[in-house]
Write an enzyme that holds these catalytic residues in place. Sequence first.
Site, PDB file in Angstrom:
ATOM      1  N   ARG A  67       0.902 -16.228  -3.056  1.00 20.36           N
ATOM      2  CA  ARG A  67       1.913 -16.506  -3.828  1.00 20.36           C
ATOM      3  C   ARG A  67       3.412 -15.730  -3.422  1.00 20.36           C
ATOM      4  O   ARG A  67       4.444 -15.977  -4.102  1.00 20.36           O
ATOM      5  CB  ARG A  67       1.746 -15.838  -4.851  1.00 20.36           C
ATOM      6  CG  ARG A  67       0.738 -16.376  -5.801  1.00 20.36           C
ATOM      7  CD  ARG A  67      -0.021 -15.057  -7.121  1.00 20.36           C
ATOM      8  NE  ARG A  67      -0.819 -14.415  -6.562  1.00 20.36           N
ATOM      9  CZ  ARG A  67      -1.881 -14.309  -5.919  1.00 20.36           C
ATOM     10  NH1 ARG A  67      -2.886 -15.201  -5.737  1.00 20.36           N
ATOM     11  NH2 ARG A  67      -2.475 -13.111  -5.477  1.00 20.36           N
ATOM     12  N   GLU A 104     -11.941  -4.208   1.382  1.00 16.93           N
ATOM     13  CA  GLU A 104     -12.900  -3.611   1.013  1.00 16.93           C
ATOM     14  C   GLU A 104     -14.515  -3.110   1.647  1.00 16.93           C
ATOM     15  O   GLU A 104     -15.104  -2.823   2.096  1.00 16.93           O
ATOM     16  CB  GLU A 104     -12.672  -3.660  -0.899  1.00 16.93           C
ATOM     17  CG  GLU A 104     -13.663  -3.123  -0.871  1.00 16.93           C
ATOM     18  CD  GLU A 104     -14.277  -2.735  -2.874  1.00 16.93           C
ATOM     19  OE1 GLU A 104     -13.341  -4.263  -3.605  1.00 16.93           O
ATOM     20  OE2 GLU A 104     -14.813  -2.303  -3.965  1.00 16.93           O
TER      21      GLU A 104
HETATM   22  P1  AMP Z   1      -3.166  -5.514  -0.086  1.00 14.65           P
HETATM   23  O1  AMP Z   1      -3.876  -5.738   0.434  1.00 14.65           O
HETATM   24  O2  AMP Z   1      -4.696  -4.979  -1.065  1.00 14.65           O
HETATM   25  O3  AMP Z   1      -2.345  -4.677  -0.920  1.00 14.65           O
HETATM   26  O4  AMP Z   1      -3.555  -6.818  -1.607  1.00 14.65           O
HETATM   27  C1  AMP Z   1      -1.982  -7.934  -1.684  1.00 14.65           C
HETATM   28  C2  AMP Z   1      -2.605  -8.979  -1.515  1.00 14.65           C
HETATM   29  O5  AMP Z   1      -3.888  -9.220  -2.740  1.00 14.65           O
HETATM   30  C3  AMP Z   1      -1.586 -10.148  -2.201  1.00 14.65           C
HETATM   31  O6  AMP Z   1      -1.285 -10.929  -1.316  1.00 14.65           O
HETATM   32  C4  AMP Z   1      -2.049  -9.868  -4.233  1.00 14.65           C
HETATM   33  O7  AMP Z   1      -0.910 -11.609  -3.949  1.00 14.65           O
HETATM   34  C5  AMP Z   1      -3.214  -9.848  -4.177  1.00 14.65           C
HETATM   35  N1  AMP Z   1      -4.203  -9.109  -4.827  1.00 14.65           N
HETATM   36  C6  AMP Z   1      -4.471  -8.371  -4.921  1.00 14.65           C
HETATM   37  N2  AMP Z   1      -4.998  -7.584  -5.667  1.00 14.65           N
HETATM   38  C7  AMP Z   1      -4.341  -7.945  -7.200  1.00 14.65           C
HETATM   39  C8  AMP Z   1      -4.528  -7.837  -8.301  1.00 14.65           C
HETATM   40  N3  AMP Z   1      -4.912  -6.855  -9.442  1.00 14.65           N
HETATM   41  N4  AMP Z   1      -3.914  -9.409  -9.304  1.00 14.65           N
HETATM   42  C9  AMP Z   1      -2.827  -9.908  -8.299  1.00 14.65           C
HETATM   43  N5  AMP Z   1      -3.481  -9.707  -7.421  1.00 14.65           N
HETATM   44  C10 AMP Z   1      -3.629  -9.387  -6.422  1.00 14.65           C
END
Ligand code: AMP
Length: 183
Positions: A67, A104
């Site tokens: 995205r 996770e």
């Molecule tokens: P993080 O590495 O935990 O910051 O996760 C970020 C990535 O996971 C991004 O590319 C987001 O598009 C996706 N992502 C994580 N949680 C969500 C959520 N609740 N809704 C949409 N996309 C998410």
Amino acid sequence: MKELDPQSKARLLTAIRDVPDFPKPGIVFKDITTLLNDAEAFGLLMDHLAERYRDAKLSYIAGIESRGFIFGAALAAKLGVGFVPIRKKGKLPAATIAEKYALEYGFDEVEIHIDAFRGQKGANVLLIDDLIATGGTAEAAIKLIQDAGGTCVEACFIIDLAFLKGREKITPLAPVYAVLEID
Ligand code: AMP
């Protein structure tokens, strides 16, 4: 640099759809496809980002798969700078640098082309993704930008899931801007 006014923030928030229990139970997925197919909301967002970064002397915008590609490529075209994809392992065809990051459960890996910044040392790079959750993906992406010879001048997200405190992980590496914060 300019932030979005409260009325426009509220307009964008109404354009984002919550999908409960996707991709697994307990996760509320922030679906930005309903913002993309809303021409007024998408236009408002992209005009704001273009205004914010027009004088930032960017050389490149790097977007995180997938995205981050949509917003990053649209912004790069608006600002007249190059776009660089940061992809999941095994997708980029030429020589790459890779960075692992913790999920996770287990690990994931992202890659950038070694020559993504065309040999320009210290190129000013804006990192963009749709959402920051724990910040692990963005942290790995900033390391890749640095390893490829760039300087990450800001990490920009449409949505910050503030309760997960991902911003704290990124701030030591680069300034963080989130258009919308959700608690
Ligand atoms: P993080 O590495 O935990 O910051 O996760 C970020 C990535 O996971 C991004 O590319 C987001 O598009 C996706 N992502 C994580 N949680 C969500 C959520 N609740 N809704 C949409 N996309 C998410």
